[in-house]
Design an enzyme around this catalytic site. Structure first.
Site, PDB file in Angstrom:
ATOM      1  N   LYS A  94       0.825  -1.211   0.000  1.00 53.12           N
ATOM      2  CA  LYS A  94       0.000   0.000   0.000  1.00 53.12           C
ATOM      3  C   LYS A  94       0.858   1.260   0.000  1.00 53.12           C
ATOM      4  CE  LYS A  94      -2.321   3.378   2.422  1.00 53.12           C
ATOM      5  NZ  LYS A  94      -1.940   4.274   3.519  1.00 53.12           N
ATOM      6  N   ASP A 113      -5.989   0.163   0.968  1.00 50.33           N
ATOM      7  CA  ASP A 113      -5.946   0.020   2.419  1.00 50.33           C
ATOM      8  C   ASP A 113      -7.308  -0.493   2.877  1.00 50.33           C
ATOM      9  OD1 ASP A 113      -7.635   2.158   2.202  1.00 50.33           O
ATOM     10  OD2 ASP A 113      -6.351   3.573   3.268  1.00 50.33           O
TER      11      ASP A 113
END
Length: 407
Positions: free
Chosen positions: A264, A283
Site C-alpha cells: 500500500k 488500504d
C-alpha cells in the site's frame, strides 16, 4: 529569517478543475497549513508557496528567503539564490498536475462506472499531486496505521527538527522537507521516538540511510518518464519508458525493498510521488469500498490478502483505465468526507488498518489491527444513543411548549 515577498498572482481555473480545499487535505500531502483567512501555505523547493481560491481563479504568492545561503541543510533542488526567472508558475503547474482536463476525466470515469457517476459529482476538482518522491516516501511511511491529522503532525515535526528553515508567514515558521542525510544521522531514531513516531522511527531512519547511499537520483529515476520530478528532464526512450506498465511494476518492486514499505505504501508513493497514475493503493478503507460497491468480499476474495490486493487494483485498472489511481482517489476522498460529516458514522477506520507485507521469502504476512468488533459496535451505539437522546430532548421541549400554548 526575512523573506522577499511577491504580489499575489492568479490563474484562471474553475472549482470543477481544481478544488484546493479538498485536494490539499485528502491525505495526499501532509505539509500544507491553512490560515484563518482560507490561505494554504507550504515550503516547497526553497520557497514558501501560498494559495487562495475563488470560483473562477486560483491565487498564488511566492516568498523567497532573503538569504538562501544561510539554509542549514539546503536541499539539492535549492539554488543558492532565488531563480533569475521565477519558476513558480512551472512549479505550480507541475505540482498541482494541471495539464489534464479534469472535467473530461470525470466524464470518462463516470461513463465507465455507474458508481463513480453517482458519487463523484459532489467531489469535483480533486487532482493527484505530483510531489517529490522522497517526501512522498517518508510521508507515507508515517501513514502506516495512522490518521491524517497525526500523520501531518509527524511530518511537521520532521521538517521542524531536521528541515531547512525557509522563512515565516505571520510569525509562523516554514521549513522545507529534510534530506535523506539529515534523517539518517545518529540520534534521529531516538529523537523521533520521543516525538511519538513509535515503530515508524526505525523505518524512517533506515530508509533514509538506504536512499542516502543509493542517492536521490536512484529514487527519482523510478518516476514515470511522462511525469518526471520537477526540474528533471524526461527520461530517454527505452529507459523506464519501456512498456509503461512494466515501469510501474519495477518502481513498485524497488520500493518494497525499503524499510516500512509494504504494497500500500509503495502504491501511494508510485501514485503521488512517482507519477504512476495506474497505481491503486488498497488500504482497509478502499477494501471496504471494494466490498460495498464492487462485489468483493466473497469466495476467494473474502479477505484482504496479497492476492485480493492485486485483484482490487486490477479490477479498478480495467474499469477506469490509465488514470485508475486518480479515479480511486476521488472515491476514497468522497467516502472519507461523507463519514467525517455524519454524527452516526459507519465503522471508524484509520487509513491503513490492514497492512499486507510480502517478505523476501515470498510468504505473506497480514497484520490486522482493526479495533475489535465489540469496541466498534459500542462506539457506534454510544453515538447513536447520544443522537437519539438529543432528538428526544428536542421533542420533549416541543411538546411542553405546545402544552403551554394550549393552556
Amino acid at each position: 529569517m526575512a523573506v522577499r515577498s511577491a504580489d499575489w498572482q492568479r490563474l484562471p481555473i474553475t472549482l470543477a478543475e481544481l478544488c484546493i480545499n479538498t485536494t490539499l487535505r485528502c491525505g495526499q500531502s501532509f505539509r500544507w497549513r491553512k490560515s484563518a483567512d482560507d490561505e494554504w501555505s507550504c515550503a516547497l523547493h526553497g520557497r514558501i508557496l501560498s494559495f487562495r481560491q475563488d470560483a473562477s481563479h486560483l491565487h498564488y504568492r511566492t516568498l523567497f528567503p532573503s538569504n538562501p545561503t544561510a539554509l542549514p541543510t539546503p536541499l539539492p533542488s535549492l539554488a543558492s539564490t532565488p531563480p533569475v526567472e521565477d519558476d513558480t508558475l512551472a512549479l505550480i503547474t507541475h505540482y498541482l498536475n494541471l495539464a489534464p482536463n479534469l472535467t473530461d476525466l470525470y466524464t470518462h470515469w463516470s461513463t465507465s462506472d455507474p458508481n463513480f457517476a453517482r458519487r463523484a459529482p459532489k467531489f469535483a476538482g480533486i487532482r493527484i499531486l505530483r510531489q517529490d518522491a522522497w517526501e512522498a516516501l517518508i510521508g507515507f511511511i508515517c501513514s502506516s496505521n495512522n490518521n491524517i491529522s497525526r500523520i501531518s503532525q509527524m511530518v511537521h515535526n520532521l521538517c521542524k527538527h531536521y528541515g531547512p528553515l525557509i522563512g515565516h508567514v505571520d510569525e509562523e515558521a516554514y521549513h522545507d522537507f529534510p534530506t535523506p542525510e539529515a534523517l539518517a544521522q545518529d540520534g534521529v531514531e531516538q529523537q523521533l521516538q520521543k516525538l511519538g513516531f513509535g515503530y515508524r522511527a526505525k523505518y524512517i531512519v533506515r530508509t533514509a540511510g538506504m536512499v542516502r547511499d543509493k542517492g536521490l537520483g536512484w529514487l527519482n529515476a523510478l518516476s514515470n518518464p511522462e511525469c518526471p520530478q520537477f526540474g528533471m528532464e524526461t527520461s530517454p526512450a527505452g529507459d523506464m519508458a519501456e512498456g509503461g506498465r512494466e515501469g510501474y511494476r519495477k518502481a513498485h518492486e524497488e520500493l518494497l525493498a525499503l524499510h516500512g514499505v509494504g504494497p500500500k505504501v509503495a502504491d501511494c508513493v508510485c501514485l503521488m510521488g512517482l507519477g504512476w497514475s495506474e497505481s491503486v493503493p488498497v488500504d482497509t478503507h478502499v477494501w471496504q469500498i471494494a466490498q460495498r460497491d464492487y462485489k468483493f468480499g466473497k469466495g476467494k476474495h473474502s479477505s484482504l490478502t496479497a492476492a485480493t490486493y492485486a485483484a482490487v487494483g486490477n479490477h479498478f485498472r480495467k474499469l477506469w483505465g490509465k488514470e485508475a489511481g486518480w479515479a480511486h482517489s476521488v472515491l476514497f476522498t468522497a467516502d472519507l468526507k461523507a463519514f467525517s460529516e455524519r454524527l452516526v458514522a459507519k465503522k471508524e477506520v484509520k487509513e491503513e488498518d490492514v497492512e499486507v507485507k510480502i517478505e523476501s521469502s515470498g510468504d505473506v504476512v497480514v497484520e490486522n489491527i482493526i479495533k475489535t468488533e465489540t469496541t466498534r459496535k459500542a462506539r457506534v451505539k454510544r453515538a447513536a444513543e447520544s443522537e437519539e437522546h438529543q432528538v428526544v430532548k428536542v421533542e420533549e421541549r416541543t411538546v411542553k411548549r405546545s402544552r403551554r400554548r394550549k393552556v
